[in-house]
Design an enzyme around this catalytic site. Structure first.
Site, mmCIF file in Angstrom:
data_model
loop_
_atom_site.group_PDB
_atom_site.id
_atom_site.type_symbol
_atom_site.label_atom_id
_atom_site.label_comp_id
_atom_site.label_asym_id
_atom_site.label_seq_id
_atom_site.Cartn_x
_atom_site.Cartn_y
_atom_site.Cartn_z
ATOM 1 N N ASP A 1 0.718 -1.100 -0.051
ATOM 2 C CA ASP A 1 0.017 -0.044 0.022
ATOM 3 C C ASP A 1 1.069 1.389 -0.046
ATOM 4 O O ASP A 1 2.310 1.117 -0.059
ATOM 5 C CB ASP A 1 -0.962 -0.085 1.232
ATOM 6 C CG ASP A 1 -2.268 0.682 1.103
ATOM 7 O OD1 ASP A 1 -2.327 1.499 -0.028
ATOM 8 O OD2 ASP A 1 -3.247 0.453 1.812
ATOM 9 N N ASP B 1 -10.145 3.476 -3.519
ATOM 10 C CA ASP B 1 -10.892 2.182 -3.013
ATOM 11 C C ASP B 1 -12.301 2.168 -3.769
ATOM 12 O O ASP B 1 -12.904 3.082 -3.789
ATOM 13 C CB ASP B 1 -11.243 2.103 -1.433
ATOM 14 C CG ASP B 1 -9.932 2.023 -0.871
ATOM 15 O OD1 ASP B 1 -8.914 2.232 -1.354
ATOM 16 O OD2 ASP B 1 -9.938 1.855 0.331
HETATM 17 C C1 GAL Z 1 -6.134 1.477 1.186
HETATM 18 C C2 GAL Z 1 -6.181 0.413 0.031
HETATM 19 C C3 GAL Z 1 -7.487 -0.757 0.520
HETATM 20 C C4 GAL Z 1 -6.971 -1.234 1.786
HETATM 21 C C5 GAL Z 1 -6.735 -0.222 2.787
HETATM 22 C C6 GAL Z 1 -6.144 -0.812 4.161
HETATM 23 O O1 GAL Z 1 -5.074 2.246 0.678
HETATM 24 O O2 GAL Z 1 -6.533 1.109 -0.970
HETATM 25 O O3 GAL Z 1 -7.533 -1.669 -0.673
HETATM 26 O O4 GAL Z 1 -5.722 -2.034 1.794
HETATM 27 O O5 GAL Z 1 -5.900 0.880 2.319
HETATM 28 O O6 GAL Z 1 -5.919 0.193 5.031
#
Ligand code: GAL
Length: 375
Positions: A119, A174
């Site tokens: 991430d 997301d």
């Molecule tokens: C976001 C990501 C999500 C999930 C989340 C976890 O940045 O796009 O899919 O992994 O973090 O905190």
């Protein structure tokens, strides 16, 4: 193809969830349909590293540790994945891998992890390409083949540099479980299915075997209408996106499983050419998309974007279906193609006649076109 914990569970995860999910992969026919990776997202790790700086599993959520859990998943003939972050902390505030890349990669390999989602929170002044290359190299050094999933939301155009860095890269923020909405969280948004499909024009050139544009984990089974779920799934297949389930399999209903295990639709996604589909047209409330397949076959989706029932009359001679990027064309003038409806599993004649169908609100007609042998 696999499953990821985030869309439904966020950080509320534990080893029982993984074991149940692995069992259900087998009993619900998901494994047979091709789903393979079971991936824990953010929140699997303890809040602090141990005294040697190692990232460790949360002892409450995972009392038997990650190696035992990976063994359980492997014993089912499946693969196991974990999440980390290029920044100093993950998005949910757990330890990130910044400055610990080689150490963490070694831990993941020693637990026999097969997949790493990486991430982009709390990265401050990091260079994205450099940060992802560092983890790629660390994984390589750790000596275990690990699928590397880049998650920097498309902020730094990974489709331009990541082909030799990761195997898939997110192209958006997301996803959320709606047809075409944007949900504002104050400073960032999550996006409905069609917002993501429409977000990036002209990046299909970057996708191909082992390096995919990732439209995010799916929301099939997470509250949209059955027709919307079907269209969502069909579009992820037409777009050759990784197919990562994001629902709770323990409460999945038969309609959801029927959609997700449709082998003819999955075959479109997994076609060996690995070409990402493209929009043919979007007029009169119908989105028409096409994907060239192996052996001169094509898949097409016709999606009713309106909130009314719609009668589709598609004349194959009306326009040209052409993939300019790959120099491929539906040869309607010189050939006939047989048509198969991949959700109803029935033949719909061939392209010598108009395609006629009734489409419910937000539903999809997905067809396979196969070239007829000339007499
Ligand atoms: C976001 C990501 C999500 C999930 C989340 C976890 O940045 O796009 O899919 O992994 O973090 O905190």
């Amino acid at each position: 193809m696999g499953w990821n914990s985030w869309n439904t569970f966020a950080t509320d995860i534990d080893e029982k969830l993984v074991m149940d999910t692995a069992d259900l992969f087998v009993t619900l026919g998901l494994k047979d349909a091709g789903y393979e990776y079971i991936v824990l997202d953010d929140g699997w790790m303890a809040k602090e590293r141990d005294e040697n700086g190692n990232m460790v599993a949360d002892p409450q959520k995972f009392p038997n540790g990650m190696k035992a859990l990976a063994d359980y998943v492997h014993d089912k003939g499946l693969k196991f994945g974990l999440y980390s972050c290029a920044g100093s902390k993950t998005c949910a505030g757990y330890p990130g891998s910044r400055g610990h890349e080689y150490q963490d990669a070694r831990s993941f390999a020693s637990w026999e992890v097969d997949f790493l989602k990486y991430d982009w929170c709390n990265t401050e002044n990091l260079n994205a390409q450099g940060a992802y290359e560092t983890m790629r190299d660390a994984l390589a050094k750790a000596g275990r083949p690990i699928l590397f999933s880049i998650c920097e939301w498309g902020n730094n155009q990974p489709w331009e540099w990541a082909e030799n860095v990761g195997h898939m890269w997110r192209v958006s923020g997301d996803i959320t479980n709606c047809w075409d909405c944007e949900v504002d969280h104050g400073g960032w948004s999550s996006w409905g299915v069609w917002k993501i499909i429409n977000m990036r024009e002209n990046i299909r050139y970057a996708a191909g075997p082992d390096h995919w544009n990732d439209l995010d984990m799916m929301e099939v089974g997470n509250g949209m209408a059955v027709a919307e779920d079907r269209s969502h799934f069909a579009m992820w297949c037409i777009m050759a996106s990784p197919l990562i389930l994001g629902n709770d399999l323990r409460i999945a209903n038969t309609k959801t499983i029927e959609t997700l295990t449709n082998s003819e639709v999955i075959a479109v996604s997994q076609d060996p050419l690995g070409i990402q589909g493209f929009r043919v047209s979007n007029k009169d409330s119908v989105e028409i998309w096409a994907k060239p397949l192996f052996n001169d076959a094509w898949a097409m989706t016709f999606v009713n974007m309106s909130d009314k029932v719609l009668e589709l009359h598609y004349d194959w001679h009306d326009g040209v279906v052409e993939d300019k990027l790959n120099d491929l064309k539906l040869e309607i003038g010189t050939h006939r193609y047989t048509i198969k409806d991949l959700f109803q599993h029935k033949k719909l004649g061939d392209t010598s006649r108009k395609l006629e169908a009734t489409l419910d609100q937000h539903d999809v007609l997905m067809v396979l076109l196969e070239k007829k042998e000339e007499p």
